[in-house]
Design a protein around this motif. Structure first.
Motif, PDB file in Angstrom:
ATOM      1  N   ARG A 194       0.831  -1.203   0.000  1.00  0.00           N
ATOM      2  CA  ARG A 194       0.000   0.000   0.000  1.00  0.00           C
ATOM      3  C   ARG A 194       0.866   1.253   0.000  1.00  0.00           C
ATOM      4  O   ARG A 194       0.515   2.257  -0.622  1.00  0.00           O
ATOM      5  CB  ARG A 194      -0.916  -0.012   1.229  1.00  0.00           C
ATOM      6  N   ARG A 195       1.979   1.237   0.716  1.00  0.00           N
ATOM      7  CA  ARG A 195       2.903   2.370   0.686  1.00  0.00           C
ATOM      8  C   ARG A 195       3.451   2.544  -0.718  1.00  0.00           C
ATOM      9  O   ARG A 195       3.520   3.657  -1.246  1.00  0.00           O
ATOM     10  CB  ARG A 195       4.055   2.171   1.673  1.00  0.00           C
ATOM     11  N   LEU A 196       3.845   1.450  -1.333  1.00  0.00           N
ATOM     12  CA  LEU A 196       4.389   1.506  -2.685  1.00  0.00           C
ATOM     13  C   LEU A 196       3.360   2.047  -3.671  1.00  0.00           C
ATOM     14  O   LEU A 196       3.678   2.873  -4.543  1.00  0.00           O
ATOM     15  CB  LEU A 196       4.854   0.118  -3.100  1.00  0.00           C
ATOM     16  N   GLU A 197       2.128   1.629  -3.532  1.00  0.00           N
ATOM     17  CA  GLU A 197       1.067   2.113  -4.429  1.00  0.00           C
ATOM     18  C   GLU A 197       0.905   3.620  -4.329  1.00  0.00           C
ATOM     19  O   GLU A 197       0.657   4.294  -5.330  1.00  0.00           O
ATOM     20  CB  GLU A 197      -0.248   1.412  -4.091  1.00  0.00           C
ATOM     21  N   SER A 198       1.074   4.159  -3.129  1.00  0.00           N
ATOM     22  CA  SER A 198       0.896   5.607  -2.946  1.00  0.00           C
ATOM     23  C   SER A 198       1.980   6.423  -3.631  1.00  0.00           C
ATOM     24  O   SER A 198       1.808   7.621  -3.848  1.00  0.00           O
ATOM     25  CB  SER A 198       0.873   5.940  -1.444  1.00  0.00           C
ATOM     26  N   LEU A 243      -0.942   6.248 -14.142  1.00  0.00           N
ATOM     27  CA  LEU A 243       0.004   5.351 -14.791  1.00  0.00           C
ATOM     28  C   LEU A 243      -0.421   3.904 -14.594  1.00  0.00           C
ATOM     29  O   LEU A 243      -1.068   3.557 -13.604  1.00  0.00           O
ATOM     30  CB  LEU A 243       1.402   5.545 -14.209  1.00  0.00           C
ATOM     31  N   ASP A 244      -0.052   3.047 -15.544  1.00  0.00           N
ATOM     32  CA  ASP A 244      -0.209   1.617 -15.342  1.00  0.00           C
ATOM     33  C   ASP A 244       0.822   1.169 -14.314  1.00  0.00           C
ATOM     34  O   ASP A 244       1.995   1.561 -14.373  1.00  0.00           O
ATOM     35  CB  ASP A 244       0.025   0.852 -16.654  1.00  0.00           C
ATOM     36  N   ALA A 245       0.408   0.347 -13.368  1.00  0.00           N
ATOM     37  CA  ALA A 245       1.318  -0.144 -12.331  1.00  0.00           C
ATOM     38  C   ALA A 245       0.994  -1.603 -12.027  1.00  0.00           C
ATOM     39  O   ALA A 245      -0.168  -1.957 -11.807  1.00  0.00           O
ATOM     40  CB  ALA A 245       1.199   0.695 -11.063  1.00  0.00           C
ATOM     41  N   TRP A 246       2.027  -2.427 -12.026  1.00  0.00           N
ATOM     42  CA  TRP A 246       1.876  -3.849 -11.722  1.00  0.00           C
ATOM     43  C   TRP A 246       3.031  -4.238 -10.807  1.00  0.00           C
ATOM     44  O   TRP A 246       4.196  -4.225 -11.216  1.00  0.00           O
ATOM     45  CB  TRP A 246       1.909  -4.657 -13.014  1.00  0.00           C
ATOM     46  N   VAL A 247       2.723  -4.547  -9.571  1.00  0.00           N
ATOM     47  CA  VAL A 247       3.741  -4.886  -8.577  1.00  0.00           C
ATOM     48  C   VAL A 247       3.476  -6.293  -8.077  1.00  0.00           C
ATOM     49  O   VAL A 247       2.349  -6.636  -7.696  1.00  0.00           O
ATOM     50  CB  VAL A 247       3.729  -3.893  -7.396  1.00  0.00           C
ATOM     51  N   VAL A 248       4.517  -7.117  -8.085  1.00  0.00           N
ATOM     52  CA  VAL A 248       4.425  -8.483  -7.592  1.00  0.00           C
ATOM     53  C   VAL A 248       5.358  -8.621  -6.390  1.00  0.00           C
ATOM     54  O   VAL A 248       6.577  -8.509  -6.539  1.00  0.00           O
ATOM     55  CB  VAL A 248       4.806  -9.504  -8.676  1.00  0.00           C
ATOM     56  N   SER A 298      -8.331   5.268 -21.413  1.00  0.00           N
ATOM     57  CA  SER A 298      -8.638   3.960 -20.840  1.00  0.00           C
ATOM     58  C   SER A 298      -8.250   3.942 -19.367  1.00  0.00           C
ATOM     59  O   SER A 298      -7.396   4.700 -18.922  1.00  0.00           O
ATOM     60  CB  SER A 298      -7.866   2.861 -21.584  1.00  0.00           C
ATOM     61  N   SER A 299      -8.894   3.065 -18.620  1.00  0.00           N
ATOM     62  CA  SER A 299      -8.578   2.948 -17.205  1.00  0.00           C
ATOM     63  C   SER A 299      -7.203   2.316 -17.048  1.00  0.00           C
ATOM     64  O   SER A 299      -6.900   1.301 -17.686  1.00  0.00           O
ATOM     65  CB  SER A 299      -9.620   2.081 -16.501  1.00  0.00           C
ATOM     66  N   PRO A 300      -6.346   2.887 -16.217  1.00  0.00           N
ATOM     67  CA  PRO A 300      -5.001   2.323 -16.055  1.00  0.00           C
ATOM     68  C   PRO A 300      -5.049   0.970 -15.364  1.00  0.00           C
ATOM     69  O   PRO A 300      -5.963   0.672 -14.590  1.00  0.00           O
ATOM     70  CB  PRO A 300      -4.275   3.368 -15.196  1.00  0.00           C
ATOM     71  N   LEU A 301      -4.072   0.151 -15.663  1.00  0.00           N
ATOM     72  CA  LEU A 301      -3.922  -1.130 -14.988  1.00  0.00           C
ATOM     73  C   LEU A 301      -3.320  -0.884 -13.608  1.00  0.00           C
ATOM     74  O   LEU A 301      -2.281  -0.235 -13.488  1.00  0.00           O
ATOM     75  CB  LEU A 301      -3.002  -2.046 -15.795  1.00  0.00           C
ATOM     76  N   ARG A 302      -3.933  -1.396 -12.554  1.00  0.00           N
ATOM     77  CA  ARG A 302      -3.415  -1.241 -11.195  1.00  0.00           C
ATOM     78  C   ARG A 302      -3.473  -2.602 -10.511  1.00  0.00           C
ATOM     79  O   ARG A 302      -4.522  -3.051 -10.051  1.00  0.00           O
ATOM     80  CB  ARG A 302      -4.234  -0.214 -10.401  1.00  0.00           C
ATOM     81  N   ARG A 303      -2.330  -3.288 -10.469  1.00  0.00           N
ATOM     82  CA  ARG A 303      -2.254  -4.610  -9.856  1.00  0.00           C
ATOM     83  C   ARG A 303      -1.149  -4.607  -8.809  1.00  0.00           C
ATOM     84  O   ARG A 303       0.020  -4.349  -9.121  1.00  0.00           O
ATOM     85  CB  ARG A 303      -1.970  -5.691 -10.901  1.00  0.00           C
ATOM     86  N   PHE A 304      -1.502  -4.916  -7.572  1.00  0.00           N
ATOM     87  CA  PHE A 304      -0.552  -5.019  -6.468  1.00  0.00           C
ATOM     88  C   PHE A 304      -0.855  -6.334  -5.762  1.00  0.00           C
ATOM     89  O   PHE A 304      -1.849  -6.444  -5.052  1.00  0.00           O
ATOM     90  CB  PHE A 304      -0.688  -3.826  -5.520  1.00  0.00           C
ATOM     91  N   GLU A 305      -0.024  -7.333  -6.005  1.00  0.00           N
ATOM     92  CA  GLU A 305      -0.353  -8.679  -5.562  1.00  0.00           C
ATOM     93  C   GLU A 305       0.864  -9.376  -4.957  1.00  0.00           C
ATOM     94  O   GLU A 305       2.006  -8.994  -5.205  1.00  0.00           O
ATOM     95  CB  GLU A 305      -0.890  -9.502  -6.737  1.00  0.00           C
ATOM     96  N   THR A 306       0.578 -10.402  -4.180  1.00  0.00           N
ATOM     97  CA  THR A 306       1.618 -11.236  -3.591  1.00  0.00           C
ATOM     98  C   THR A 306       1.525 -12.623  -4.196  1.00  0.00           C
ATOM     99  O   THR A 306       0.466 -13.253  -4.182  1.00  0.00           O
ATOM    100  CB  THR A 306       1.462 -11.318  -2.062  1.00  0.00           C
ATOM    101  N   LEU A 307       2.634 -13.102  -4.760  1.00  0.00           N
ATOM    102  CA  LEU A 307       2.690 -14.420  -5.381  1.00  0.00           C
ATOM    103  C   LEU A 307       3.847 -15.194  -4.781  1.00  0.00           C
ATOM    104  O   LEU A 307       4.998 -14.735  -4.816  1.00  0.00           O
ATOM    105  CB  LEU A 307       2.890 -14.306  -6.899  1.00  0.00           C
ATOM    106  N   ALA A 308       3.556 -16.358  -4.241  1.00  0.00           N
ATOM    107  CA  ALA A 308       4.599 -17.165  -3.616  1.00  0.00           C
ATOM    108  C   ALA A 308       5.014 -18.358  -4.471  1.00  0.00           C
ATOM    109  O   ALA A 308       6.073 -18.946  -4.237  1.00  0.00           O
ATOM    110  CB  ALA A 308       4.120 -17.672  -2.251  1.00  0.00           C
TER     111      ALA A 308
END
Length: 509
Positions: free
Chosen positions: A302-306, A312-317, A378-388
């Motif tokens: 959440r800090r990173l998203e802020s 902007l498009d943002a995709w964080v794994v 277009s709506s920006p891509l906003r993905r902030f997810e945890t993948l193990a």
């Protein structure tokens, strides 16, 4: 004491050295064959005696250069002179890679074959870097230039395989990312705050014959002020290190800022240097800290998203999290200090005090992708997810995920195809004909598993290119005896997820 030389990447001498290494067949497979797979695996664990036993008595160029450059061990002058007939021992010293002393040639650097695989095929380069802990017999110097490590290989795997006119490798280190990106870019600018790292990076580019890379010295985006790029990649010095006189700082991993401020600075500044449609990709750490009025705190994602502009498009794994203690121990050991050393406990306390000063509860690590949309609307891509789960071909997964997001801006495409790595698993309770669980599984990319119901499983199974999306939906509505409007309202959002996750691929008829 070993001499701490600075590489001098002379073009003619680099060409001579590359010719000598080629003549000796100084590559991964011949070296592995020379000392055996088991000894090679032991070397990866920091054990070299099995390797030395396997090649005892051999003085041929391949083994001589293997001892000299892979292990960092001095070798007899006569053997090195024979192995480096074009470069010569004087040439090796002129390059800053070794020197003669008491009848031996002492290495000042490592040179190791590094293989790579990308969309254009398989290849191998020679990558020079500073002597490691095994060769030095102790802790690393502060200005150590790292070779190709785990983080370098991780970043290489997640960079999207796309063609761009200009690319930037920020914090190039030994230059491996610049070399990889240069295969798909018209030109590359490689920057670093370390003059020593830039010298190694330029030398490695000359050994590889890469002529489209420009090297610039400076911190963060200062060397490229006012410039823009189609792709920015960075394995920055993101390690969170206490600021203090008694805590060693390593240029290759420590950015000199407090906490995760360096990653924040990169994420905030990079978009200004992206051309329309351009992307920035990096590895990083981020802290979880408490916030006012919250006992649970602000999770790192959440800090990173802020920090990222919502347009902007943002995709964080996020790949993993560590406690302050686990994180401190990891990076203290990385510098060559173990619990047996007297300084270990003071360093551990310095790390824990630093985290406690900010009330840090955990530290996350993962991948960050930021893209400047080519056009608005277009709506920006906003993905902030945890993948193990295990991840393979992350670069392709990022590329295809962005392409899927773009394709969905005008609605679900008329025709969809099942991605070639997708399989289906059905689980039945004993004695039951109908499956209790149906799963779609990815064999590559982010290795996702998605539970689906019979209707969505049927839809995916029919996506072979023969029917349009709506023809499949209409057939399923008849099969399950439900109104098409009702069925489509249920399927449509889940089909979108399957497209952005790479299970389904848009196709043209």
């Amino acid at each position: 004491m070993l001499r701490h030389l600075v590489p001098r990447p002379d073009a003619l001498l680099c060409a001579a050295l590359a010719a000598d290494l080629d003549a000796a067949d100084f590559r991964s497979e011949p070296l592995r064959a020379a000392w055996g797979e088991e000894a090679d695996d032991a070397l990866a664990r920091g054990i070299r005696s099995p390797l030395l036993r396997a090649v005892e008595g051999r003085t041929d160029p391949l083994v001589t250069l293997g001892r000299l450059f892979v292990l960092g061990m001095a070798q007899p002058e006569a053997d090195v002179a024979a192995a480096l007939a074009r470069t010569g021992i004087d040439g090796l010293e002129a390059l800053g890679l070794g020197y003669a002393e008491n009848g031996q040639v002492v290495p000042a650097a490592l040179i190791r074959p590094q293989s790579f695989v990308d969309a254009d095929g398989v290849g191998e380069w020679w990558i020079a870097s500073d002597l490691d802990e095994l060769a030095l017999g102790g802790a690393l110097p502060a200005d150590h230039v790292l070779g190709v490590g785990g983080a370098s290989r991780t970043l290489a795997s997640l960079v999207m395989p796309i063609e761009v006119e200009r690319a930037l490798d920020l914090g190039t280190g030994c230059g491996i990312q610049a070399l990889l990106v240069a295969r798909h870019a018209g030109s590359v600018v490689a920057t670093d705050i370390s003059e020593r790292a830039l010298a190694y990076a330029e030398l490695n580019a000359r050994l590889a014959g890469a002529g489209n890379i420009e090297f610039r010295h400076g911190s963060m985006f200062e060397p490229v002020a006012g410039e823009s790029f189609g792709l920015i990649v960075s394995n920055p010095p993101f390690v969170i290190t206490p600021r203090g006189a008694d805590v060693p700082e390593y240029e290759y991993r420590d950015g000199g800022l407090v906490g995760d401020a360096l990653v924040e600075a990169f994420v905030r500044e990079a978009p200004a240097h992206l051309a329309p449609g351009g992307s920035a990709q990096l590895l990083g750490n981020w802290e979880s800290r408490p916030t006012a009025g919250s006992r649970t705190g602000a999770r790192g994602l959440r800090r990173l998203e802020s920090w990222i502009d919502p347009e902007l498009d943002a995709w964080v794994v996020q790949r993993e999290t560590l406690s302050p203690l686990g994180y401190a121990e990891l990076w203290i050991r990385d510098g060559g200090t173990t619990p047996r050393d007297a300084v270990f406990e003071p360093l551990l306390n310095a790390w824990l005090d630093d985290f406690a000063a900010r009330d840090v509860t955990e530290i996350g690590f993962g991948y960050v992708l930021i893209r400047r949309p080519a056009s608005g609307g277009s709506s920006p891509l906003r993905r902030f997810e945890t993948l193990a789960q295990p991840v393979t071909s992350a670069g392709r997964a990022f590329r295809d995920g962005l392409a899927g997001h773009d394709a969905l801006t005008e609605g679900i495409p008329d025709v969809l195809l099942v991605a070639p790595d997708v399989t289906e698993a059905r689980h039945h309770l004993p004695g039951q004909d109908a499956p209790s669980v149906i799963e779609l599984r990815q064999g590559g990319g982010f290795g996702r598993t998605m539970s689906v119901d019979p209707a969505l499983a049927g839809f995916v199974g029919a996506c072979d290119g023969d029917l349009t999306v709506m023809q499949i939906a209409a057939a399923l509505a008849d099969l399950f005896q439900v109104p098409l409007v009702e069925l489509w309202a249920d399927l449509e959002p889940r089909i979108r997820t399957l497209v952005t996750d790479g299970f389904l691929i848009p196709a043209s008829r």
